[in-house]
Every structure is written in structure tokens, then in C-alpha cells.
Design a protein around this motif. Structure first.
Motif, PDB file in Angstrom:
ATOM      1  N   LYS A  68       0.917  -1.192  -0.010  1.00  0.00           N
ATOM      2  CA  LYS A  68       0.044   0.058  -0.013  1.00  0.00           C
ATOM      3  C   LYS A  68       0.944   1.206  -0.133  1.00  0.00           C
ATOM      4  CE  LYS A  68      -3.964  -2.020   0.029  1.00  0.00           C
ATOM      5  NZ  LYS A  68      -4.978  -2.058  -1.337  1.00  0.00           N
ATOM      6  N   GLU A 116       0.087   3.437  -3.428  1.00  0.00           N
ATOM      7  CA  GLU A 116      -0.795   4.118  -3.161  1.00  0.00           C
ATOM      8  C   GLU A 116      -0.457   5.458  -2.179  1.00  0.00           C
ATOM      9  OE1 GLU A 116      -4.429   2.172  -1.884  1.00  0.00           O
ATOM     10  OE2 GLU A 116      -4.151   0.682  -3.283  1.00  0.00           O
ATOM     11  N   ILE A 117       0.103   5.241  -1.095  1.00  0.00           N
ATOM     12  CA  ILE A 117       0.438   6.338  -0.165  1.00  0.00           C
ATOM     13  C   ILE A 117       1.414   7.185  -0.506  1.00  0.00           C
ATOM     14  CG2 ILE A 117       0.764   6.753   2.223  1.00  0.00           C
ATOM     15  CD1 ILE A 117      -1.971   5.670   1.732  1.00  0.00           C
ATOM     16  N   ALA A 141       0.819   9.401  -3.652  1.00  0.00           N
ATOM     17  CA  ALA A 141      -0.177  10.376  -3.301  1.00  0.00           C
ATOM     18  C   ALA A 141       0.606  11.632  -2.647  1.00  0.00           C
ATOM     19  CB  ALA A 141      -1.350   9.984  -2.521  1.00  0.00           C
ATOM     20  N   LEU A 160      -5.985   6.283   1.695  1.00  0.00           N
ATOM     21  CA  LEU A 160      -5.417   7.264   0.274  1.00  0.00           C
ATOM     22  C   LEU A 160      -6.253   8.850   0.647  1.00  0.00           C
ATOM     23  CD1 LEU A 160      -3.974   7.385  -2.384  1.00  0.00           C
ATOM     24  CD2 LEU A 160      -6.393   6.511  -3.370  1.00  0.00           C
ATOM     25  N   ASN A 161      -7.553   8.915   0.943  1.00  0.00           N
ATOM     26  CA  ASN A 161      -8.113  10.085   1.207  1.00  0.00           C
ATOM     27  C   ASN A 161      -7.176  10.998   2.363  1.00  0.00           C
ATOM     28  OD1 ASN A 161     -10.900  11.657   2.534  1.00  0.00           O
ATOM     29  ND2 ASN A 161      -9.789  12.519   0.772  1.00  0.00           N
ATOM     30  N   TYR A 196      -3.956  12.149   0.765  1.00  0.00           N
ATOM     31  CA  TYR A 196      -4.073  13.616  -0.018  1.00  0.00           C
ATOM     32  C   TYR A 196      -4.502  14.722   1.152  1.00  0.00           C
ATOM     33  CZ  TYR A 196      -3.685  11.609  -4.655  1.00  0.00           C
ATOM     34  OH  TYR A 196      -3.315  11.027  -5.707  1.00  0.00           O
ATOM     35  N   LYS A 225      -8.300  14.343  -7.566  1.00  0.00           N
ATOM     36  CA  LYS A 225      -7.427  12.812  -7.171  1.00  0.00           C
ATOM     37  C   LYS A 225      -8.549  12.337  -6.162  1.00  0.00           C
ATOM     38  CE  LYS A 225      -3.536  12.929  -9.662  1.00  0.00           C
ATOM     39  NZ  LYS A 225      -3.313  11.557 -10.607  1.00  0.00           N
ATOM     40  N   THR A 226      -9.535  13.125  -5.538  1.00  0.00           N
ATOM     41  CA  THR A 226     -10.212  12.574  -4.491  1.00  0.00           C
ATOM     42  C   THR A 226     -11.582  11.829  -4.931  1.00  0.00           C
ATOM     43  OG1 THR A 226      -9.433  14.128  -2.965  1.00  0.00           O
ATOM     44  CG2 THR A 226     -11.473  13.251  -2.314  1.00  0.00           C
TER      45      THR A 226
END
Length: 713
Positions: free
Chosen positions: A282, A286-287, A290, A379-380, A383, A450-451
Motif C-alpha cells: 500500500k 498508493e500512499i 499520493a 488514500l484520502n 491526500y 484525485k479524491t
């Protein structure tokens, strides 16, 4: 066939772990892997490194200003740390007319050393394991009761300990809450700037060379600790005297050779070496991407302005460097995790553990499900956190939201208000509202694009056009009280905080109606409702299982010697001076020289210019005693020490405990060592003591500082 491949992979992973343990690890200094250190060439004992009964090396190592590490190198409290660790203090003494960042600073005597209000250094007096005391009565508890009981036990423990008035105790969790250690700390509060090379030396290579080898940066600065007449901690006073240390480090100018033993002693910030495979995956996919995307936008926007305006360059120098540091680190981390096949190695290790202990498979399966459930919220979180952190205007709105909440809850007294006003003054000093309006506008567009829709505030879909955002947000910024561009109570917050606060009730009403504040609160409230509770709840469950998994690893893998992840506590890491081969057909030597500085030199360049005096010294070959066997001055070197953030400024020591270098960076190909140390790629980067002394003596004409030190030839 499949089973055979798994066994081979597991065997390879166990072998690579053996290598990593030989060089990797951040060891508590009371629990050193002494035999292995001596096998690698150490000539002193563990008691010489950490001893509470007599002076030892730990008495010369301090945590600098709560973040970096520094070391004492003279009997008069002379302190050495990185240029980038002292950067904020150098900047605070700089103006356009007297630009210490560009020109450097060298005190001619002690009376001309510069005070730095608020800067502290912490000594570790003692370390004790206190696990039984802290975990007493927690056997059947779950969160949040578990954390409450541990916190209560920590407070009870502190109250039972006898310490001096100028000491404090910090209790730290290790191994994800499976063990606890108590640290007795002494904090000195009078720390003065003694010397710093110009940033063309101290920051040579700047962002291009950051995290990169070969490196040619003279990344050092010098301070001095002052104490009262009894050599005890004291607030700044002109009557204070230089601190007399229990121990200071001799400074070696001996040549280095490949495979020489070395160890680094300092305060590494944070590592996560024991994460499961899914967590690493992850982070990698992903992280980190971002986080990188957000900082990409912020850095490019700041850079455009800083390159064309000197006042902005000075104002934003420290902040830009801070943002860029981990942006580049994360890029290298992603590449390193891929190159070292970290995810598959973790999976192989999990399989090997589960074969010995079937209960581990159940734990891993539960962890995998939780991470999968958490992924969209995580992920949110990445960001949102990065956008608020890197859009200063939103950060300012966030600060004011905390102020308003405290004021309305009746929790703000005069002291609290004074502290808040002081914080604001510091913020506005280095804040350009017009520039940040552009940064914020671009980051809001990134966030909107991106969100996922379920996490976006109402109306945020309209913010996807970056160019239109710049126009619209500039208007909001101009009409905003919190940006300091619109007055309240007849004054601007950025120019007259006291007057703006003259009617606190009116100030709060104005902030609540502020268009920037309203935008931020809309964004924050949506995040707090749609993502944060779910993210936090799942993380609590993950943390509980991670603690269980850590305990299972230690119980099951009897062949592995475990060390706790870094958590800003005092640690020792060790290895050997060594070059590297990070890519096909690429081989790096372990040492760089002054000739390499001149090879990179670009007159007038933002990153690769050098002072004329350094060029003259090079052309004349006026090196004194600081040249090595090649006839050149060594600048930097690499070794296999396992370091991370917080190790900046840490002393690099030789087999006898002499200072041979100053840790300041890691090789880009090995920045994943926070998560997956790989001895093939992981190298720490140090500035050579010969270069440090050469700059002090020959460049700065500050031999009076050399005369304080014990030089080992």
C-alpha cells in the motif's frame, strides 16, 4: 515445483536477513549487539559507548532542537551538527542586507556567538526497561481502555522516580507496545550559533544532489552549549558560561579504507521494519505516490518564485528544503521497494513463519482484510493531510480553527493567547500570502481531481480547473482576514497582531465569516465525517494486530536477533565503510573529494556555485594536513550504517570511538531502508571530518575553533 520455489525464496530471504542483521539495525545502547560489532572490527567495549557510572560516548551525543542529532567536540561545549539542522537558526539571523545563508557566519570569539531563543539540546542520562511496571494490569484490556491504563501506569512510574529539577523522564513504547523503556533526560536551553559555511558549501548540490551519491556537500554547522556557573541547564543569560561536558569526541583525520568499521550514534526518527507485506504494498503503490503528487505541485510553484526573487528565496529557503526532503525520499523509497522486491520478500517471510507457527497465518489474514478495507480511507487521508500541510493558507485556517475551538470552550487564558499570538508572528514572518494563494489554488485542483466523489465536499467538483482556481482563490485571499490581506479591528494580522486581537470576540466573528476559513472548514468537516473516523477505527484494529504479529515474530523466529523500530530515541547502528553497485554496470567508490566539487561547479548556479576562496584553495592545493593519500581533500563517504531521519548530524565514529564524519543523508537507491533494509543498496552518507576541519581552518580562518579540539592524526 511451486513448493520448491517457495522454499528457495524463503531460504534466500533468510540469508539476506542474515546479511541485513550484520549491518542493519538500530540498537538501544543498553542492549548492543557487541559481539557482532567486535567481529566487524570495533576496538572499544559497549561500556565505552553507554555507561551511567563513568563518562562514555553517550555523554557527547545530544538530540538537537527536538529533531536532529549533534555531538560535542571540545571541552568547551562546542557542538557539531548538520548545516541543514541549523538552517532555521542561520536563516533567522539572516536578512537581505546581511545574508548569512549566502555568506556564511563565523564567530571570531565566544562573545560574538549568536543566541537562538527556544533552541534546546537533550542529553540521555539513563535508559531502563520498565515493561512490567507499564503493562501491569493490562492483560485483558482492549482499546481504548488499554491506552488509558498504560498512560496511567506511565504517570505512576514517573512520580515514583527521583530526578533532579532540571531533568525529565520520557517512557517510550518499543516493538509496537510489547516493551517499554524509560529515558532520563537533561535539557540545555542556551545554544549559540558559532559557525556555518555559506550554503554554496553547506548545501552544495541542493535539491539535485539530495539523497544522491556521489555527494560533495559540506553539510555542517557549529553551535555551543552554555550553562550556569554550576554547569547546569539555564535559560539564556549573558552571564552563562560554556558547558563543560563529561565527554567530548576526539576528531580523527586519519585516512579511511574500504571495510573499516564504523558506527553511528544518534536519534533516528521513525522506521517500520516489521510491517506485513500488504502494508508495504500500500505504501509503495498508493500512499507514497499520493504524497509525492501533492509536493510536486507545491515545490514547482515555490521554485518559480524563489529563482526570480531573493527576498522570497531567503523567506522560503528553510520551508522549501523541508518539503523537498521527503518528496525526494519518497520517490527513492518507491523505487527501492520495487528494486529490492520488498513485498515478495515479506510474503515469503510470512509464509516461513506460518509454517513454524500456524497462528501467524490467521493474524496475517486478519491484517490483510483490514488493510483492504482501509485502503480508500487511507488514500484520502494521504491526500488531505498533504494538501493541508503544504498549502500554508489552509494550514493557517486549521490553526485558527483550533484557536476558535479553545476560545469557545473557555480553555484560553492570557498565557494561551500570548502563546498563540507568538505562534502567529512566527508564521507570518515567513509567509507570502500572494505566493501561497497560487500554491493553494493548484493543490485544491489536485485534491478535487484525485479524491473519490464520496470524500469531496459539496461544490468541490467545480475546483478541478487549476487556472480558474488561481484567479478565484487570489480573490478569496485578498478578502481574507487570516491571510493578513484584509483588516480586522483596524489592523492586519500579518502586520499588527496585537491590534487585530484588541477585540477578540470581533476577531472570531470575522474569521468565521472569512471566505478562506469557510472553504477550509467545508473541506475539513467533510474529511472528518466521511474518512477520518473509518480510517482511525481501522487503524486502531491494525495496530492491535501489528502488536500481536510483532510478538509472534519474536516468539517464532529464534534465529533472528530483533531490534526495535526507530522512534526518536537514542540508538546505535554499525557497519563498514563501503562503496556500492546500485544498478547494472554502475559502481560507486566510497569516497568523494574536493576535485569532484570543482567538476560539478557551475558559476552563478543556484545549486552548484562555489565561493571564490574555495576555488583559490583548490587551485593552490592549499590543503594543509587535511589531504588524504590521494593528495586531495576528502569530502564525503558512504558506509552500511542503517540510518534514517533524525540521524542527521549524528557522529560517525571509528573502531576506537573517534569522530570520522557527520551523518547527513542516505543513498537514494536505499531510502527504502526505513521499511526494508537491503545491504546491497542501503548506504548512509557522511561528510568527512577532514573536509569539515579544512573548511573551518583554511576557508573560514577560524583556527581558534580547531585549537579547542583534540585532533587524532
Amino acid at each position: 515445483m511451486i513448493k520448491r520455489n517457495i522454499l528457495i525464496a524463503s531460504a534466500f530471504f533468510s540469508f539476506s536477513l542474515g546479511i541485513a542483521q550484520q549491518y542493519g539495525g538500530m540498537w538501544i545502547p543498553t542492549e548492543l549487539n557487541e559481539k557482532e560489532m567486535k567481529d566487524l572490527g570495533m576496538k572499544i567495549s559497549a561500556k565505552d559507548i553507554f555507561n551511567t557510572q563513568k563518562p562514555s560516548i553517550k555523554d557527547a551525543v545530544v538530540q538537537f532542537n527536538g529533531g536532529c542529532t549533534a555531538e560535542i567536540i571540545s571541552p568547551k561545549g562546542l557542538l557539531l551538527t548538520n548545516h541543514h539542522c541549523g538552517y532555521g537558526q542561520i536563516q533567522s539571523h539572516s536578512t537581505v542586507q546581511n545574508d548569512l545563508l549566502s555568506n556564511g557566519f563565523w564567530a571570531k570569539n565566544m562573545s560574538s556567538e549568536l543566541p537562538n531563543p527556544g533552541v534546546t539540546v537533550d542529553f540521555i542520562v539513563d535508559i531502563k526497561e520498565v515493561t512490567p511496571q507499564i503493562l501491569q494490569g493490562t492483560e485483558n484490556l482492549q482499546e481504548p481502555e488499554l491506552s488509558k491504563k498504560i498512560a496511567a501506569n506511565i504517570e505512576t512510574y514517573k512520580k515514583t522516580q527521583k530526578i533532579e529539577d532540571y531533568q525529565s523522564i520520557s517512557v517510550k513504547s518499543m516493538y509496537y507496545g510489547n516493551k517499554f523503556y524509560a529515558y532520563v533526560i537533561e535539557t540545555y536551553k542556551d545554544v549559540r550559533l558559532v559557525g556555518a559555511p555559506p550554503q554554496s558549501i553547506g548545501k552544495f548540490g541542493s535539491d539535485t544532489d539530495n539523497w544522491v551519491w556521489p555527494r560533495h556537500t559540506g553539510d555542517f554547522s557549529m553551535f555551543r552549549i552554555y550553562a550556569d556557573k554550576n554547569n547546569k541547564p539555564a535559560e539564556y543569560s549573558k552571564d552563562n558560561i560554556p558547558y563543560v561536558p563529561k565527554h567530548y569526541l576526539p576528531v580523527s583525520i586519519k585516512d579511511k579504507n574500504e571495510n573499516d568499521f564504523t558506527f553511528v550514534f544518534g536519534f533516528p526518527g521513525r522506521t517500520t521494519e516489521y510491517l506485513p507485506a500488504i502494508a508495504v504494498e500500500k505504501i509503495m503503490t498508493e500512499i507514497d505516490p499520493a504524497r509525492i503528487a501533492v509536493r510536486d505541485v507545491a515545490l514547482k510553484t515555490l521554485d518559480e518564485k524563489m529563482r526570480t526573487d531573493d527576498a522570497t528565496r531567503i523567506q522560503y529557503a528553510s520551508k522549501y528544503a523541508s518539503v523537498a526532503n521527503y518528496w525526494k525520499k519518497w520517490i527513492g523509497e518507491v523505487e527501492g521497494l520495487k528494486k529490492s522486491n520488498a513485498v515478495q520478500k515479506k510474503k515469503n517471510y510470512e509464509n516461513s513463519l506460518a509454517a513454524k507457527n500456524p497462528a501467524i497465518k490467521t493474524t496475517i489474514d486478519q491484517i490483510n482484510k483490514l488493510y483492504a478495507d482501509q485502503a480508500p480511507f487511507a488514500l484520502n487521508n494521504a491526500y488531505y493531510s498533504e494538501v493541508v500541510r503544504n498549502a500554508e493558507t489552509l494550514m493557517l485556517a486549521n490553526i485558527f480553527s483550533g484557536f476558535i475551538a479553545s476560545a469557545e470552550a473557555g480553555k484560553l487564558d492570557e498565557k494561551g493567547i500570548a502563546s498563540f499570538k507568538k505562534r502567529l508572528a512566527s508564521f507570518y514572518k515567513d509567509y507570502n500570502a500572494e505566493l501561497d494563494a497560487k500554491v493553494t489554488a493548484k493543490l485544491l485542483a489536485l485534491y478535487a481531481n484525485k479524491t473519490a466523489p464520496q470524500f469531496l465536499p459539496a461544490g468541490f467538483a467545480e475546483l478541478k480547473d487549476e487556472n480558474q482556481n488561481i484567479i478565484n482563490f487570489e480573490k478569496l485571499s485578498k478578502n481574507s482576514v487570516i491571510t493578513g490581506r484584509s483588516n480586522v479591528n483596524g489592523a492586519s494580522l500579518s502586520e499588527n497582531i496585537d491590534k487585530a486581537f484588541s477585540n477578540q470576540e470581533n476577531l472570531i466573528k470575522s474569521i468565521k465569516k472569512d471566505p478562506v476559513y469557510e472553504l477550509f472548514m467545508n473541506m475539513r468537516n467533510t474529511y472528518m465525517k466521511s474518512a477520518d473516523p473509518q480510517f482511525t477505527s481501522l487503524q486502531t484494529q491494525i495496530d492491535a494486530l501489528q502488536k500481536k504479529y510483532m510478538a509472534q515474530q519474536m516468539e517464532t523466529d529464534k534465529d533472528r536477533k530483533f531490534f526495535p523500530d526507530a522512534n526518536s530515541t537514542l540508538r546505535v547502528t554499525y557497519g563498514q565503510v563501503k562503496g556500492s553497485s546500485p544498478r547494472d554496470a554502475v559502481t560507486y567508490d566510497y569516497q568523494t573529494h574536493l576535485a569532484g566539487v570543482m567538476e560539478k561547479y557551475v558559476p552563478g548556479d543556484y545549486e552548484f556555485d562555489v565561493p571564490q576562496k574555495l576555488i583559490d584553495l583548490y587551485n593552490k592545493k592549499d590543503y594543509g594536513i587535511y589531504k588524504d593519500k590521494t593528495g586531495d581533500v576528502p569530502v564525503g563517504f558512504t558506509a552500511t550504517n542503517h540510518t534514517t531521519g533524525g540521524n542527521s548530524g549524528s557522529p560517525a565514529l571509528d573502531a576506537k570511538g573517534n569522530l570520522i564524519g557527520l551523518n547527513f543523508d542516505r543513498q537514494w537507491e536505499g531510502t527504502m531502508s526505513d521499511i526494508n533494509y537491503d545491504p546491497r543498496f542501503s548506504r548512509n552518507i557522511m561528510v568527512d571530518t577532514k573536509y569539515i576541519l579544512f573548511i573551518i581552518d583554511k576557508f573560514a580562518n577560524s583556527k581558534w575553533l580547531i585549537d579547542e579540539m583534540k585532533i587524532v592524526k
